[in-house]
Design a protein around this motif. Sequence first.
Motif, short mmCIF file in Angstrom:
data_model
loop_
_atom_site.label_atom_id
_atom_site.label_comp_id
_atom_site.label_asym_id
_atom_site.label_seq_id
_atom_site.Cartn_x
_atom_site.Cartn_y
_atom_site.Cartn_z
N GLU A 180 0.86 -1.19 0.00
CA GLU A 180 0.00 0.00 0.00
C GLU A 180 0.89 1.24 0.00
O GLU A 180 1.28 1.75 1.05
CB GLU A 180 -0.92 0.01 1.23
CG GLU A 180 -1.94 -1.10 1.29
CD GLU A 180 -3.07 -0.91 0.27
OE1 GLU A 180 -3.02 0.06 -0.51
OE2 GLU A 180 -3.98 -1.75 0.25
N PRO A 181 1.25 1.74 -1.18
CA PRO A 181 2.19 2.87 -1.25
C PRO A 181 1.76 4.10 -0.46
O PRO A 181 2.60 4.90 -0.04
CB PRO A 181 2.25 3.17 -2.76
CG PRO A 181 1.93 1.86 -3.41
CD PRO A 181 0.92 1.21 -2.52
N ASN A 182 0.46 4.26 -0.24
CA ASN A 182 -0.01 5.44 0.48
C ASN A 182 -0.21 5.22 1.97
O ASN A 182 -0.63 6.13 2.68
CB ASN A 182 -1.33 5.93 -0.14
CG ASN A 182 -1.13 6.56 -1.49
OD1 ASN A 182 -0.19 7.31 -1.70
ND2 ASN A 182 -2.00 6.22 -2.43
N ALA A 183 0.08 4.02 2.45
CA ALA A 183 -0.10 3.73 3.87
C ALA A 183 1.20 4.00 4.64
O ALA A 183 2.29 3.99 4.08
CB ALA A 183 -0.52 2.28 4.07
N HIS A 184 1.05 4.22 5.95
CA HIS A 184 2.18 4.59 6.79
C HIS A 184 2.07 3.85 8.12
O HIS A 184 0.99 3.74 8.69
CB HIS A 184 2.17 6.10 7.04
CG HIS A 184 3.01 6.53 8.20
ND1 HIS A 184 4.38 6.68 8.13
CD2 HIS A 184 2.67 6.83 9.49
CE1 HIS A 184 4.84 7.05 9.30
NE2 HIS A 184 3.83 7.16 10.15
N GLY A 185 3.21 3.35 8.62
CA GLY A 185 3.24 2.71 9.93
C GLY A 185 4.61 2.14 10.21
O GLY A 185 5.47 2.07 9.34
N VAL A 186 4.84 1.73 11.48
CA VAL A 186 6.13 1.14 11.84
C VAL A 186 6.14 -0.36 11.60
O VAL A 186 7.20 -0.97 11.48
CB VAL A 186 6.46 1.43 13.32
CG1 VAL A 186 6.52 2.94 13.56
CG2 VAL A 186 5.45 0.79 14.26
N ALA A 187 4.94 -0.96 11.52
CA ALA A 187 4.83 -2.40 11.25
C ALA A 187 3.39 -2.68 10.85
O ALA A 187 2.48 -1.88 11.08
CB ALA A 187 5.20 -3.22 12.49
N ALA A 188 3.20 -3.84 10.24
CA ALA A 188 1.84 -4.23 9.85
C ALA A 188 1.74 -5.74 9.78
O ALA A 188 2.73 -6.45 9.57
CB ALA A 188 1.46 -3.62 8.50
N LEU A 189 0.54 -6.22 9.97
CA LEU A 189 0.20 -7.62 9.75
C LEU A 189 -0.58 -7.69 8.46
O LEU A 189 -1.62 -7.03 8.31
CB LEU A 189 -0.64 -8.15 10.91
CG LEU A 189 -1.26 -9.55 10.74
CD1 LEU A 189 -0.19 -10.60 10.54
CD2 LEU A 189 -2.14 -9.89 11.94
N GLN A 190 -0.08 -8.47 7.51
CA GLN A 190 -0.78 -8.63 6.23
C GLN A 190 -1.65 -9.88 6.26
O GLN A 190 -1.21 -10.96 6.65
CB GLN A 190 0.20 -8.74 5.07
CG GLN A 190 -0.51 -8.86 3.72
CD GLN A 190 0.40 -9.32 2.59
OE1 GLN A 190 1.47 -9.90 2.85
NE2 GLN A 190 -0.02 -9.11 1.37
N SER A 191 -2.90 -9.72 5.82
CA SER A 191 -3.83 -10.84 5.65
C SER A 191 -4.29 -10.83 4.20
O SER A 191 -5.27 -10.17 3.84
CB SER A 191 -5.03 -10.71 6.58
OG SER A 191 -6.02 -11.67 6.26
N PRO A 192 -3.58 -11.54 3.31
CA PRO A 192 -3.91 -11.45 1.88
C PRO A 192 -5.26 -12.05 1.52
O PRO A 192 -5.83 -11.71 0.48
CB PRO A 192 -2.77 -12.24 1.22
CG PRO A 192 -2.25 -13.16 2.28
CD PRO A 192 -2.42 -12.40 3.57
N GLY A 193 -5.81 -12.92 2.38
CA GLY A 193 -7.07 -13.57 2.05
C GLY A 193 -8.31 -12.80 2.46
O GLY A 193 -9.43 -13.21 2.13
N THR A 194 -8.15 -11.69 3.18
CA THR A 194 -9.32 -10.89 3.54
C THR A 194 -9.98 -10.38 2.26
O THR A 194 -9.31 -9.91 1.34
CB THR A 194 -8.92 -9.71 4.44
OG1 THR A 194 -8.39 -10.24 5.67
CG2 THR A 194 -10.11 -8.83 4.76
N ALA A 195 -11.32 -10.46 2.21
CA ALA A 195 -12.03 -10.16 0.98
C ALA A 195 -13.19 -9.20 1.24
O ALA A 195 -13.50 -8.86 2.39
CB ALA A 195 -12.56 -11.46 0.36
N ILE A 196 -13.82 -8.77 0.16
CA ILE A 196 -15.01 -7.92 0.22
C ILE A 196 -16.08 -8.52 -0.68
O ILE A 196 -15.79 -9.06 -1.75
CB ILE A 196 -14.70 -6.47 -0.18
CG1 ILE A 196 -13.83 -6.41 -1.45
CG2 ILE A 196 -14.04 -5.72 0.95
CD1 ILE A 196 -13.52 -5.02 -1.93
N VAL A 197 -17.33 -8.42 -0.21
CA VAL A 197 -18.46 -8.97 -0.94
C VAL A 197 -19.66 -8.02 -0.82
O VAL A 197 -19.60 -7.02 -0.12
CB VAL A 197 -18.89 -10.37 -0.41
CG1 VAL A 197 -17.78 -11.38 -0.55
CG2 VAL A 197 -19.34 -10.27 1.05
N ASP A 198 -20.74 -8.38 -1.49
CA ASP A 198 -22.03 -7.70 -1.36
C ASP A 198 -22.94 -8.61 -0.54
O ASP A 198 -23.57 -9.52 -1.06
CB ASP A 198 -22.62 -7.44 -2.74
CG ASP A 198 -23.94 -6.68 -2.70
OD1 ASP A 198 -24.49 -6.51 -1.59
OD2 ASP A 198 -24.43 -6.29 -3.77
#
Length: 407
Positions: A135-153
């Motif tokens: 996420e080029p526009n995000a900022h932080g000292v660390a992050a947890l990535q969850s690649p499987g998180t999704a969005i639905v209707d």
Amino acid sequence: MTGAGATETIAVIGAGIIGCAVARELSQQFPHASVTLIDKEKNVAGHQTGHNSGVVHAGLYYEPGGLKARLCRRGVHLLKDFCTERGLPYVECGKLVVALNEQEESRLGDIYERALANGVPGVQMLGPAGITDIEPNAHGVAALQSPGTAIVDYAAVTEALAADVVSAGHELKLDCEVRAISERADGVTLQTTQGEFRFDRVIVCAGVQADRLAHGAGASAEPSIVPFFGQYFLLEPAYRGVLNGLVYPVPDPKYPFLGVHLTKRFDGEMMVGPNAFLSLSREGYHGLGLNPKDLLETLTNPGFWRFAAKNMGSAVREARTVLSKKMFLREAQKYVPALEGADATRMTRGIRAQAMDGSGALVDDFRIDYGERVTHIRNAPSPGATSSLAIAEYIVSSLAAKGDGSA
């Protein structure tokens, strides 16, 4: 359930995503049963299901071994398969949970350990460079990535589930409010705005009305529902592409909700929110949303005041974001500085049906109470929508285990 070949009549109260999923599961697992799905609104998904962020949660935060953790992970697989089969949107955009300081980074490590224990696939810890790679526009000292998180209707999913119930020959009874439930040895009687109906058994999936229907049917008054609203804002079109996926804060253990975050919708729009604050009604999605009966019930609940006393500092913080759009967006800018100067439009709010016990503690896990003939879902907030198909599977299999497995 009851004897093989018998035509058992079963009512499901509530046509949100969980109620529709339960009715569908009953129709599939017990083909000889007659299922009636009942809702007081004129359409399905009229309440929590139609007023949420659309996120399919991967299972990062939940106590390993609990119902939330187990049913969330199972629910993700079932929901993804269902959306794929029906051609419904299911976008695995991924999520970053971002720490802004060392204290949050420490808490993030605990979430990572929970995610691993829950079997969440692909999770990994990232440093500042890893954050900007995703996420080029995000900022932080660390992050947890969850690649499987999704969005639905979720509204579209619910409509498809209800359509399955009807196409299987069962009944969807809308604009029919259940006023009272009477359980007897020979069956269950429902008093409704369309008259009186009798069923062999009933499953109540009533969301914000869960405690009222349960107590009225003779079950315990606790846990009670205390409604919290979450306000969403829709960012202006120029910021649709500010993120590739979702960016969440690290939860504050002093407060039981996640805090303001950024969520991409299935249609490509970008939302900010929700915050979390006491709702003045259980079903007021616009304006002040004041319902005197609902508010009086909350204010005369001793557990609520115990909760409020323990969370006053966080409540003050949340109140600022309720009163000021500028403050609301400023919270989001801590994680995405590129939002400085962005404008946003207030959307309809969501209302969380949160169960609370007499001590003022929020009921953390899903809570399902089984009577002889009536089953009550007493607590199924987030990730309730994600887990809906798994909750249905769990409840129906539990009912089958009480009898001989046929209906």
